[in-house]
Design a protein around this motif. Structure first.
Motif, PDB file in Angstrom:
ATOM      1  N   ASP A 158      58.462  46.504  47.541  1.00  0.00           N
ATOM      2  CA  ASP A 158      57.267  45.668  47.481  1.00  0.00           C
ATOM      3  C   ASP A 158      56.238  46.278  46.533  1.00  0.00           C
ATOM      4  OD1 ASP A 158      58.551  44.258  49.480  1.00  0.00           O
ATOM      5  OD2 ASP A 158      57.491  45.320  51.082  1.00  0.00           O
ATOM      6  N   THR A 159      55.551  45.411  45.810  1.00  0.00           N
ATOM      7  CA  THR A 159      54.498  45.861  44.900  1.00  0.00           C
ATOM      8  C   THR A 159      53.221  45.087  45.183  1.00  0.00           C
ATOM      9  OG1 THR A 159      56.079  46.399  43.141  1.00  0.00           O
ATOM     10  CG2 THR A 159      53.785  46.127  42.506  1.00  0.00           C
ATOM     11  N   ILE A 160      52.157  45.806  45.443  1.00  0.00           N
ATOM     12  CA  ILE A 160      50.843  45.210  45.671  1.00  0.00           C
ATOM     13  C   ILE A 160      49.928  45.599  44.520  1.00  0.00           C
ATOM     14  CG2 ILE A 160      48.803  45.218  47.164  1.00  0.00           C
ATOM     15  CD1 ILE A 160      50.674  45.721  49.516  1.00  0.00           C
ATOM     16  N   THR A 161      49.219  44.624  43.981  1.00  0.00           N
ATOM     17  CA  THR A 161      48.330  44.862  42.843  1.00  0.00           C
ATOM     18  C   THR A 161      46.981  44.216  43.101  1.00  0.00           C
ATOM     19  OG1 THR A 161      50.229  44.820  41.339  1.00  0.00           O
ATOM     20  CG2 THR A 161      48.041  44.630  40.354  1.00  0.00           C
ATOM     21  N   ALA A 162      45.915  44.957  42.848  1.00  0.00           N
ATOM     22  CA  ALA A 162      44.561  44.431  42.969  1.00  0.00           C
ATOM     23  C   ALA A 162      43.788  44.782  41.704  1.00  0.00           C
ATOM     24  CB  ALA A 162      43.855  45.009  44.195  1.00  0.00           C
ATOM     25  N   SER A 163      42.943  43.865  41.258  1.00  0.00           N
ATOM     26  CA  SER A 163      42.160  44.129  40.047  1.00  0.00           C
ATOM     27  C   SER A 163      40.764  43.545  40.186  1.00  0.00           C
ATOM     28  CB  SER A 163      42.838  43.539  38.808  1.00  0.00           C
ATOM     29  OG  SER A 163      42.626  42.136  38.708  1.00  0.00           O
ATOM     30  N   ILE A 164      39.837  44.121  39.434  1.00  0.00           N
ATOM     31  CA  ILE A 164      38.477  43.613  39.341  1.00  0.00           C
ATOM     32  C   ILE A 164      37.989  43.861  37.927  1.00  0.00           C
ATOM     33  CG2 ILE A 164      37.465  45.792  40.159  1.00  0.00           C
ATOM     34  CD1 ILE A 164      35.275  44.072  41.490  1.00  0.00           C
ATOM     35  N   GLY A 165      37.257  42.910  37.377  1.00  0.00           N
ATOM     36  CA  GLY A 165      36.840  43.068  35.995  1.00  0.00           C
ATOM     37  C   GLY A 165      35.623  42.240  35.631  1.00  0.00           C
ATOM     38  N   TYR A 166      35.216  42.419  34.378  1.00  0.00           N
ATOM     39  CA  TYR A 166      34.098  41.660  33.820  1.00  0.00           C
ATOM     40  C   TYR A 166      34.402  41.376  32.358  1.00  0.00           C
ATOM     41  CZ  TYR A 166      29.558  40.494  31.829  1.00  0.00           C
ATOM     42  OH  TYR A 166      28.554  39.863  31.159  1.00  0.00           O
ATOM     43  N   ASP A 167      34.151  40.142  31.921  1.00  0.00           N
ATOM     44  CA  ASP A 167      34.403  39.756  30.533  1.00  0.00           C
ATOM     45  C   ASP A 167      33.211  39.003  29.967  1.00  0.00           C
ATOM     46  OD1 ASP A 167      37.291  40.537  30.305  1.00  0.00           O
ATOM     47  OD2 ASP A 167      37.488  39.077  31.929  1.00  0.00           O
ATOM     48  N   SER A 168      32.891  39.307  28.698  1.00  0.00           N
ATOM     49  CA  SER A 168      31.864  38.565  27.969  1.00  0.00           C
ATOM     50  C   SER A 168      32.380  38.318  26.556  1.00  0.00           C
ATOM     51  CB  SER A 168      30.545  39.347  27.938  1.00  0.00           C
ATOM     52  OG  SER A 168      30.668  40.496  27.119  1.00  0.00           O
ATOM     53  N   ASP A 169      31.569  37.686  25.720  1.00  0.00           N
ATOM     54  CA  ASP A 169      32.019  37.385  24.366  1.00  0.00           C
ATOM     55  C   ASP A 169      32.223  38.642  23.530  1.00  0.00           C
ATOM     56  OD1 ASP A 169      31.911  34.702  24.932  1.00  0.00           O
ATOM     57  OD2 ASP A 169      29.886  34.426  24.118  1.00  0.00           O
ATOM     58  N   LYS A 170      31.459  39.692  23.769  1.00  0.00           N
ATOM     59  CA  LYS A 170      31.489  40.883  22.911  1.00  0.00           C
ATOM     60  C   LYS A 170      32.170  42.086  23.543  1.00  0.00           C
ATOM     61  CE  LYS A 170      29.187  38.915  19.594  1.00  0.00           C
ATOM     62  NZ  LYS A 170      29.842  38.606  18.287  1.00  0.00           N
ATOM     63  N   TYR A 171      32.253  42.130  24.843  1.00  0.00           N
ATOM     64  CA  TYR A 171      32.842  43.303  25.493  1.00  0.00           C
ATOM     65  C   TYR A 171      33.298  42.945  26.897  1.00  0.00           C
ATOM     66  CZ  TYR A 171      28.264  43.523  27.723  1.00  0.00           C
ATOM     67  OH  TYR A 171      27.131  43.215  28.417  1.00  0.00           O
ATOM     68  N   GLY A 172      34.040  43.864  27.511  1.00  0.00           N
ATOM     69  CA  GLY A 172      34.499  43.657  28.873  1.00  0.00           C
ATOM     70  C   GLY A 172      35.356  44.815  29.318  1.00  0.00           C
ATOM     71  N   GLY A 173      35.875  44.710  30.517  1.00  0.00           N
ATOM     72  CA  GLY A 173      36.714  45.775  31.034  1.00  0.00           C
ATOM     73  C   GLY A 173      37.100  45.505  32.472  1.00  0.00           C
ATOM     74  N   GLY A 174      37.864  46.447  33.045  1.00  0.00           N
ATOM     75  CA  GLY A 174      38.284  46.256  34.419  1.00  0.00           C
ATOM     76  C   GLY A 174      39.051  47.435  34.978  1.00  0.00           C
ATOM     77  N   LEU A 175      39.374  47.351  36.254  1.00  0.00           N
ATOM     78  CA  LEU A 175      40.158  48.348  36.969  1.00  0.00           C
ATOM     79  C   LEU A 175      41.368  47.668  37.611  1.00  0.00           C
ATOM     80  CD1 LEU A 175      37.272  50.218  38.841  1.00  0.00           C
ATOM     81  CD2 LEU A 175      38.509  51.041  36.828  1.00  0.00           C
ATOM     82  N   ILE A 176      42.498  48.375  37.646  1.00  0.00           N
ATOM     83  CA  ILE A 176      43.719  47.845  38.256  1.00  0.00           C
ATOM     84  C   ILE A 176      44.309  48.913  39.175  1.00  0.00           C
ATOM     85  CG2 ILE A 176      46.015  46.903  37.864  1.00  0.00           C
ATOM     86  CD1 ILE A 176      45.108  46.046  35.094  1.00  0.00           C
ATOM     87  N   TYR A 177      44.636  48.522  40.404  1.00  0.00           N
ATOM     88  CA  TYR A 177      45.274  49.412  41.372  1.00  0.00           C
ATOM     89  C   TYR A 177      46.625  48.822  41.759  1.00  0.00           C
ATOM     90  CZ  TYR A 177      46.401  51.581  45.840  1.00  0.00           C
ATOM     91  OH  TYR A 177      47.060  52.233  46.867  1.00  0.00           O
ATOM     92  N   THR A 178      47.668  49.664  41.817  1.00  0.00           N
ATOM     93  CA  THR A 178      48.991  49.206  42.237  1.00  0.00           C
ATOM     94  C   THR A 178      49.569  50.145  43.288  1.00  0.00           C
ATOM     95  OG1 THR A 178      50.241  50.458  40.560  1.00  0.00           O
ATOM     96  CG2 THR A 178      49.435  48.283  39.928  1.00  0.00           C
ATOM     97  N   ASP A 179      50.420  49.581  44.139  1.00  0.00           N
ATOM     98  CA  ASP A 179      51.158  50.349  45.150  1.00  0.00           C
ATOM     99  C   ASP A 179      52.531  49.703  45.276  1.00  0.00           C
ATOM    100  OD1 ASP A 179      52.285  51.445  47.442  1.00  0.00           O
ATOM    101  OD2 ASP A 179      50.365  51.631  48.469  1.00  0.00           O
ATOM    102  N   ASP A 180      53.591  50.456  44.928  1.00  0.00           N
ATOM    103  CA  ASP A 180      54.939  49.884  44.983  1.00  0.00           C
ATOM    104  C   ASP A 180      55.836  50.622  45.976  1.00  0.00           C
ATOM    105  OD1 ASP A 180      55.463  52.232  43.700  1.00  0.00           O
ATOM    106  OD2 ASP A 180      56.373  51.332  41.915  1.00  0.00           O
ATOM    107  N   ASP A 181      55.275  51.078  47.065  1.00  0.00           N
ATOM    108  CA  ASP A 181      55.978  51.753  48.165  1.00  0.00           C
ATOM    109  C   ASP A 181      56.290  53.217  47.865  1.00  0.00           C
ATOM    110  OD1 ASP A 181      55.980  49.637  49.930  1.00  0.00           O
ATOM    111  OD2 ASP A 181      57.896  48.853  49.225  1.00  0.00           O
ATOM    112  N   THR A 182      56.573  53.563  46.613  1.00  0.00           N
ATOM    113  CA  THR A 182      56.886  54.954  46.267  1.00  0.00           C
ATOM    114  C   THR A 182      55.792  55.610  45.445  1.00  0.00           C
ATOM    115  OG1 THR A 182      58.099  54.262  44.286  1.00  0.00           O
ATOM    116  CG2 THR A 182      59.357  54.509  46.320  1.00  0.00           C
ATOM    117  N   ASP A 183      55.055  54.825  44.664  1.00  0.00           N
ATOM    118  CA  ASP A 183      53.998  55.360  43.800  1.00  0.00           C
ATOM    119  C   ASP A 183      52.754  54.490  43.911  1.00  0.00           C
ATOM    120  OD1 ASP A 183      56.039  57.080  42.792  1.00  0.00           O
ATOM    121  OD2 ASP A 183      56.605  55.526  41.360  1.00  0.00           O
ATOM    122  N   THR A 184      51.629  55.101  43.590  1.00  0.00           N
ATOM    123  CA  THR A 184      50.387  54.344  43.438  1.00  0.00           C
ATOM    124  C   THR A 184      49.788  54.663  42.083  1.00  0.00           C
ATOM    125  OG1 THR A 184      49.024  56.094  44.424  1.00  0.00           O
ATOM    126  CG2 THR A 184      49.931  54.421  45.919  1.00  0.00           C
TER     127      THR A 184
END
Length: 290
Positions: A158-184
């Motif tokens: 199983d793989t669980i993924t969560a993300s949060i971010g912000y986007d605009s016309d000139k810049y943006g970014g975000g964070l991504i977290y994953t957990d696939d039972d063996t690694d995070t």
């Protein structure tokens, strides 16, 4: 390519037929058929494709529920529903940002939900139970195996993924977290679109190995894209730390659109190899789309 394949010339191909349809104008049914042997020259991971016959590689359905977008299907890639944009680098040659947060090879039955606000904020969550896979003499339990089922103790894929971010016309970014039972993993990135200058993407991704006892790994990448003439010139540097060595990778390439359906792309890559000479390669590709 220098190194073990020094002075050798090779040819690879892939074929992808992507079908999209809508029943209400707001929903989306996606099906992808793939076949090819594209696994070494270009795209270290994102475009790997070793299939001896035409294979249904993607199948899912999306529909809106209020301000949310819901996605579900028997063949959903881990990176199909990630709202956060951590890089706008073209990712069309060998290097790609966020190898752990954007594990496109994690495919199976699952569901996802995403949300995008008018002010640029966004978030997403997905859960995928990988399909049955065979490696040598070993077969792993998957979501398409009724004796194990989805999201059960017997199906440790199983793989669980969560993300949060912000986007605009000139810049943006975000964070991504994953957990696939063996690694995070936890990674993030930012991008900029300055007027008259190349776009800039900077990302960092770190994987914590929790099961096998192998060392943790991480990757840092910076990429640039700039319109030159009718096409786009791109360059990137990636530093990969495998827990023992930190090695660099470089690439420069140019994508030239011949017309609306044909593009030619050529470039050079250099990869540092621990205890050996650097690997250097020249790749020329032709893309046909219709």
């Amino acid at each position: 390519i220098d190194g073990e394949a020094k002075g050798k010339l090779a040819s690879e191909y892939n074929f992808m037929l992507m079908m999209h349809t809508s029943f209400t104008g707001k929903d989306h049914l996606h099906v992808s058929l793939d076949q090819g042997n594209h696994d070494d020259l270009v795209m270290d991971s994102a475009m790997d494709m070793v299939m001896s016959s035409v294979t249904v590689s993607s199948l899912y359905y999306q529909f809106p529920v209020g301000n949310f977008q819901v996605t579900a299907g028997p063949l959903l890639d881990q990176d199909d529903v990630i709202s956060a944009t951590t890089s706008i680098y073209s990712d069309a040659f060998r290097l790609a940002a966020m190898p752990y947060g954007l594990q496109g090879n994690k495919t199976g039955a699952g569901a996802a939900v995403s949300w995008v606000n008018d002010n640029g904020l966004n978030a997403s969550f997905s859960a995928i139970a990988k399909k049955t896979a065979t490696m040598g003499n070993m077969t792993t339990n998957g979501a398409d195996n009724a004796s194990t089922g989805m999201f059960t103790r017997e199906n440790a894929n199983d793989t669980i993924t969560a993300s949060i971010g912000y986007d605009s016309d000139k810049y943006g970014g975000g964070l991504i977290y994953t957990d696939d039972d063996t690694d995070t993993s936890l990674g993030g990135g930012v991008y900029f679109r300055p007027d008259g200058f190349p776009t800039i993407s900077i990302s960092y991704d770190k994987k914590d190995v929790t099961a096998s006892g192998s060392p943790d790994t991480s990757e840092f990448m910076v990429g640039f894209d700039y319109e030159v003439g009718p096409g786009t010139a791109s360059a990137a540097y990636l530093s990969a730390d495998d827990g023992t060595n930190t090695l660099g990778k470089y690439e420069v390439y140019y994508n030239y659109p011949v017309n609306d359906g044909v593009a030619v792309q050529g470039g050079v890559f250099v990869e540092e190899v621990s205890g050996a000479d650097d690997k250097t390669g020249i790749v020329v590709e032709t893309f046909f789309s219709f």
